[in-house]
Motif scaffolding. Structure first.
Motif, short mmCIF file in Angstrom:
data_model
loop_
_atom_site.label_atom_id
_atom_site.label_comp_id
_atom_site.label_asym_id
_atom_site.label_seq_id
_atom_site.Cartn_x
_atom_site.Cartn_y
_atom_site.Cartn_z
N TRP A 42 -44.75 -7.50 -9.24
CA TRP A 42 -46.06 -8.11 -9.76
C TRP A 42 -46.98 -9.82 -9.83
O TRP A 42 -47.49 -10.71 -9.37
CB TRP A 42 -46.86 -7.71 -11.18
N PRO A 63 -65.53 -6.32 -19.54
CA PRO A 63 -65.46 -5.64 -17.60
C PRO A 63 -64.59 -5.86 -16.53
O PRO A 63 -64.71 -5.34 -15.90
CB PRO A 63 -67.03 -5.66 -17.48
N ALA A 92 -61.60 -6.65 -17.45
CA ALA A 92 -60.23 -6.20 -18.67
C ALA A 92 -59.34 -7.96 -19.40
O ALA A 92 -60.42 -8.34 -19.01
CB ALA A 92 -58.67 -5.60 -17.59
N LEU A 102 -56.36 -4.72 -2.19
CA LEU A 102 -57.39 -6.03 -2.34
C LEU A 102 -58.25 -6.08 -2.05
O LEU A 102 -59.37 -6.01 -2.27
CB LEU A 102 -56.99 -7.46 -2.12
N LEU A 137 -52.23 -3.90 -7.52
CA LEU A 137 -53.03 -3.03 -8.54
C LEU A 137 -52.69 -2.46 -10.14
O LEU A 137 -52.86 -1.43 -11.34
CB LEU A 137 -54.73 -2.19 -8.10
N GLN A 148 -58.59 -0.02 -19.81
CA GLN A 148 -57.48 -0.10 -19.67
C GLN A 148 -56.57 0.65 -20.47
O GLN A 148 -56.59 0.62 -21.68
CB GLN A 148 -57.00 -1.78 -20.10
N ARG A 189 -53.08 -8.84 -16.81
CA ARG A 189 -53.83 -8.21 -16.70
C ARG A 189 -55.17 -7.73 -15.46
O ARG A 189 -55.44 -6.87 -15.24
CB ARG A 189 -52.67 -6.31 -15.81
N SER A 190 -55.77 -9.00 -16.16
CA SER A 190 -57.73 -9.21 -15.90
C SER A 190 -57.40 -9.03 -14.42
O SER A 190 -56.38 -9.61 -13.57
CB SER A 190 -58.11 -10.04 -17.17
N THR A 200 -66.39 -1.56 -7.15
CA THR A 200 -66.73 -2.26 -8.25
C THR A 200 -67.98 -2.78 -8.09
O THR A 200 -69.09 -3.13 -8.98
CB THR A 200 -66.35 -3.16 -8.30
N THR A 201 -67.65 -4.24 -7.65
CA THR A 201 -69.26 -5.28 -7.46
C THR A 201 -70.17 -4.04 -6.45
O THR A 201 -71.56 -4.45 -6.83
CB THR A 201 -69.06 -6.41 -6.06
N LYS A 255 -49.06 -1.34 -18.38
CA LYS A 255 -50.29 -0.54 -17.86
C LYS A 255 -48.67 0.84 -18.25
O LYS A 255 -47.47 1.07 -18.13
CB LYS A 255 -49.97 -0.87 -16.57
N PHE A 311 -59.07 -17.36 -5.49
CA PHE A 311 -60.38 -17.93 -6.14
C PHE A 311 -60.61 -18.74 -6.29
O PHE A 311 -61.56 -19.10 -7.43
CB PHE A 311 -60.35 -16.02 -6.62
N ALA A 359 -66.48 -11.70 -7.51
CA ALA A 359 -67.40 -10.71 -7.35
C ALA A 359 -68.77 -10.99 -8.98
O ALA A 359 -69.65 -10.99 -8.01
CB ALA A 359 -66.76 -9.73 -8.83
N LEU A 362 -73.14 -5.31 -16.51
CA LEU A 362 -71.60 -5.14 -16.75
C LEU A 362 -71.17 -4.84 -18.50
O LEU A 362 -70.27 -3.87 -18.40
CB LEU A 362 -71.24 -6.22 -16.17
C1 HEM Z 1 -68.02 -6.30 -10.75
C2 HEM Z 1 -66.44 -6.24 -10.07
C3 HEM Z 1 -65.53 -6.17 -10.20
C4 HEM Z 1 -64.52 -5.09 -11.71
C5 HEM Z 1 -66.06 -5.01 -13.40
C6 HEM Z 1 -63.33 -5.58 -11.69
C7 HEM Z 1 -62.76 -5.07 -12.94
C8 HEM Z 1 -61.73 -4.78 -12.96
C9 HEM Z 1 -60.73 -4.77 -14.12
C10 HEM Z 1 -61.32 -3.89 -14.94
C11 HEM Z 1 -59.67 -4.12 -13.70
C12 HEM Z 1 -57.85 -4.09 -14.61
C13 HEM Z 1 -57.97 -3.40 -14.03
C14 HEM Z 1 -56.67 -2.07 -14.70
O1 HEM Z 1 -55.73 -2.80 -15.81
O2 HEM Z 1 -56.44 -0.30 -13.87
C15 HEM Z 1 -59.16 -5.13 -12.26
C16 HEM Z 1 -58.42 -5.54 -12.15
C17 HEM Z 1 -57.93 -6.09 -10.79
N1 HEM Z 1 -59.14 -6.08 -9.39
FE1 HEM Z 1 -61.32 -6.34 -10.31
N2 HEM Z 1 -62.74 -5.82 -10.76
C18 HEM Z 1 -64.39 -6.04 -9.87
C19 HEM Z 1 -63.85 -6.82 -8.41
C20 HEM Z 1 -62.91 -7.70 -7.60
C21 HEM Z 1 -62.58 -7.99 -6.49
C22 HEM Z 1 -64.12 -9.26 -5.63
C23 HEM Z 1 -61.61 -8.14 -5.90
C24 HEM Z 1 -60.32 -8.77 -5.01
C25 HEM Z 1 -60.97 -8.73 -3.85
C26 HEM Z 1 -60.43 -6.97 -6.90
C27 HEM Z 1 -59.25 -7.39 -7.27
C28 HEM Z 1 -59.02 -7.03 -8.31
C29 HEM Z 1 -57.54 -6.40 -8.82
C30 HEM Z 1 -56.13 -7.65 -7.32
C31 HEM Z 1 -56.67 -6.00 -9.76
C32 HEM Z 1 -55.42 -5.77 -10.42
C33 HEM Z 1 -54.63 -7.40 -10.84
C34 HEM Z 1 -53.78 -7.17 -11.83
O3 HEM Z 1 -53.42 -6.41 -12.34
O4 HEM Z 1 -53.02 -7.85 -11.91
N3 HEM Z 1 -61.48 -6.95 -8.34
N4 HEM Z 1 -60.56 -5.68 -11.84
#
Ligand code: HEM
Length: 607
Positions: free
Chosen positions: A166, A526, A528, A336, A158, A415, A532-533, A343-344, A140, A177, A540, A405
């Protein structure tokens, strides 16, 4: 894609050494003449000469790196930009995600942007994009996430780099999950959606609702309950009028908005003479109080085993054996909580909007619900309870969500990555010096004409064909020679790197196929791609399917006139941290036949 160790090239080494030596000699000369003039000035003069040497050395080597990057990208197409500011004006664009997509259409699958001295390559070619995102040498771009740290109270899962911390947190929370937990989540989601359903019933068919706001509230309730066993009552507070809860919800919704606004208006922090900025600071303070209270809550209630609160509380540093201290727990809880709401919530909003504009899609959705005995009709006022197995049976509904999406990926800007310690050679042709930003924009890759047939049409049916998320071999956008290094890549599939669905051998084992799938280049991610997805994507997906199915069971949604039709919606689209809408989405929720039967106008059962 090749990853090269940073090497000192002879010319660079010679140049930088010469600069260092000349500066040192010049400083020594100044020092010597000063020392001769006055013995007393020797020490400070020596210090300032050394300091000058260091500064000049840093400036020259920085300048040299910038020059290297600009020279490497000189033949890469891109928009004209200011010689000093670069494309700074783009930061102020409300629909940055669409600007990026337009540029991809105009300049092709690889183009460049520059902001001051930051050079970025924007990659919308599926093969190269997938290679970049899956490569361990690429991480990142921390600078881009650092503004979030202030809000989240420090680096988190995040926003932090892909390091040991991490790994610890990701490994700890990922089991939250699991499929077993998703089964429980389904009931919680349906329960919360029914609170929303009741609210809409009571308001009546002619009322106008900001569905975006309501769906954000629902997401907040789901995550509060699922992750932290805490009732946020974001929807309930609309009816109960509990002021404390209502204030907390407003603060949470406004705080994400405040952070998002700061991304666009980078000087906003300091404009303290403006009332809304002062209010913004207060709101962020309130957000922090709420997160501290969530932390206190999970410590006091003994969270449900396997929930992410429980897993976080139990996580131990493998080296020290110590649990995470509060200062590290705080950003993780904040992240978290924050990552899943907008997003959701916004995805649900765009779902309702797109379905409202495509009656043929709505008809198919209703037919699917009907075929599973989940549709409400005057004859079936109480359909059977939705089960976990139904989620997979709702294939058309899932296809609609995927298409939403695709067209409105919440993290539309995508990203943003960098290899700090390595040079990267893309497609064996484009040598990117270390520090060059590699940017994979989700909205662009998922919406450009060279990656998709009928790219601008809302066609959920495309998702009924297996493998739609993978690049179509025959239609890859760059000349073939860009893909030759695929043969030797880890990303390439064993049966041939550019294998298309049609070319898969008939005798290939499906388990092999699943393994190969994870290696094939994608044009849709969508959530990722790479290490780091999104860790919360299963939640979601369950949330979206269950919420949309429950809402569609009960209502037909139509766009309120005040939105100004599709043009109005398009004009109010805005990108901050996620794709959202400047003033929400005003809609009418018209109960379907059978929904209000036996209920009085205020939504309560009549005798
Ligand atoms: C439609 C719903 C969602 C979409 C489209 C989405 C999309 C994404 C994307 C694109 C990333 C990567 C971000 C980056 O690299 O800058 C990400 C990371 C993350 N998302 Fe989601 N997200 C959604 C829902 C959720 C939900 C419900 C949660 C938890 C309750 C969540 C928790 C996280 C976390 C903690 C990361 C960081 C993961 C890491 O870097 O290891 N997301 N999400």
């Amino acid at each position: 894609m090749q990853v090269l160790q940073l090497q000192w090239h002879f010319k660079e080494f010679f140049f930088l050494t010469a600069v260092g030596l000349i500066t040192f000699l010049a400083s020594a000369l100044v020092l010597w003449s000063n020392v001769r003039a006055s013995q007393m000035a020797a020490v400070p003069t020596a210090l300032s000469s050394g300091y000058m040497t260091l500064l000049i050395y840093i400036a020259v080597s920085f300048g040299y790196q910038v020059y290297r990057r600009s020279r490497a990208l000189k033949d890469v197409p891109g928009p004209e930009c200011d010689s000093v500011l670069g494309l700074l004006h783009l930061l102020g664009k409300r629909d940055m995600h669409r600007v990026c997509t337009e540029h991809a259409e105009k300049y092709g699958p690889i183009f460049k942007w520059r902001l001051f001295t930051f050079h970025a390559v924007i990659i919308t070619d599926p093969v190269l994009a997938t290679q970049v995102l899956r490569n361990k040498a690429v991480d990142k771009l921390r600078f881009m996430y650092s503004f979030l740290d202030v809000f989240l109270g420090g680096t988190s899962l995040l926003t932090g780099p892909t390091d040991e911390h991490w790994k610890l947190v990701r490994k700890a929370v990922a089991p939250a999950f699991s499929q077993g937990n998703m089964r429980d989540a389904l009931d919680q989601v349906v329960e919360r959606t029914l609170v929303l359903v009741n609210f809409l019933k009571v308001q009546g068919a002619t009322a106008t609702h900001n569905m975006d706001n309501l769906l954000l509230r629902e997401s907040m309730d789901v995550i509060g309950r699922f992750g932290f066993q805490k009732e946020m009552n974001a929807l309930q507070s609309l009816s109960t009028g509990n002021e404390e809860e209502a204030f907390n919800v407003t603060a949470l919704l406004r705080s994400t908005h405040e952070v998002e606004t700061r991304v666009q208006e980078i000087y906003r922090w300091w404009k303290l003479w403006k009332q809304d900025v002062r209010e913004g600071w207060e709101i962020l303070g309130r957000y922090r109080t709420i997160v501290w209270s969530l932390l206190a809550h999970i410590k006091s209630v003994k969270p449900k085993p396997g929930s992410f609160a429980d897993l976080l509380l139990r996580a131990k540093n493998p080296k020290t054996g110590q649990k995470l201290p509060d200062v590290q727990m705080f950003p993780e809880i904040a992240a978290l909580f924050f990552a899943g709401i907008d997003t959701t919530g916004h995805t649900g909003t765009f779902f309702l909007y797109m379905v409202s504009q495509h009656p043929e899609v709505e008809e198919k959705l209703m037919a699917e619900l009907d075929s599973l005995q989940l549709r409400i009709t005057p004859q079936r006022r109480h359909p059977r309870k939705m089960t976990y197995a139904d989620l997979n049976r709702l294939t058309y509904l899932q296809a609609v969500i995927k298409e939403v999406l695709r067209m409105y990926p919440p993290v539309g800007i995508g990203q943003i990555r960098v290899a700090e310690k390595h040079d990267i050679v893309l497609g064996g042709k484009l040598h990117l010096p270390a520090g060059t930003i590699m940017w994979v924009p989700h909205h662009a890759i998922q919406n450009v004409s060279f990656n998709w047939d009928d790219h601008d049409k809302f066609l959920p049916e495309r998702w009924l064909v297996p493998g739609t998320e993978y690049a179509v071999t025959e239609k890859l956008p760059l000349p073939r020679e860009w893909y030759t290094d695929m043969e030797t890549e880890a990303v390439s599939a064993a049966a041939g790197p550019l294998m298309s669905m049609e070319s898969i051998p008939a005798n290939m084992d499906v388990t092999d196929l699943a393994a190969e799938d994870s290696k094939r280049p994608k044009r849709y991610f969508p959530f990722a791609e790479g290490p780091r997805s999104c860790v919360g994507q299963s939640l979601a997906k369950v949330s979206l399917v269950a919420t949309m199915a429950t809402l569609m069971q009960h209502f037909h949604f139509s766009l309120a006139d005040e939105m100004g039709g599709p043009e109005g919606v398009r004009a109010s689209e805005q990108y901050t941290l996620v794709i959202g809408l400047a003033n929400g989405m005003s809609m009418h929720a018209v109960p379907r036949p059978g929904v209000m039967d036996g209920l009085s106008n205020n939504g309560h059962a009549s005798c």
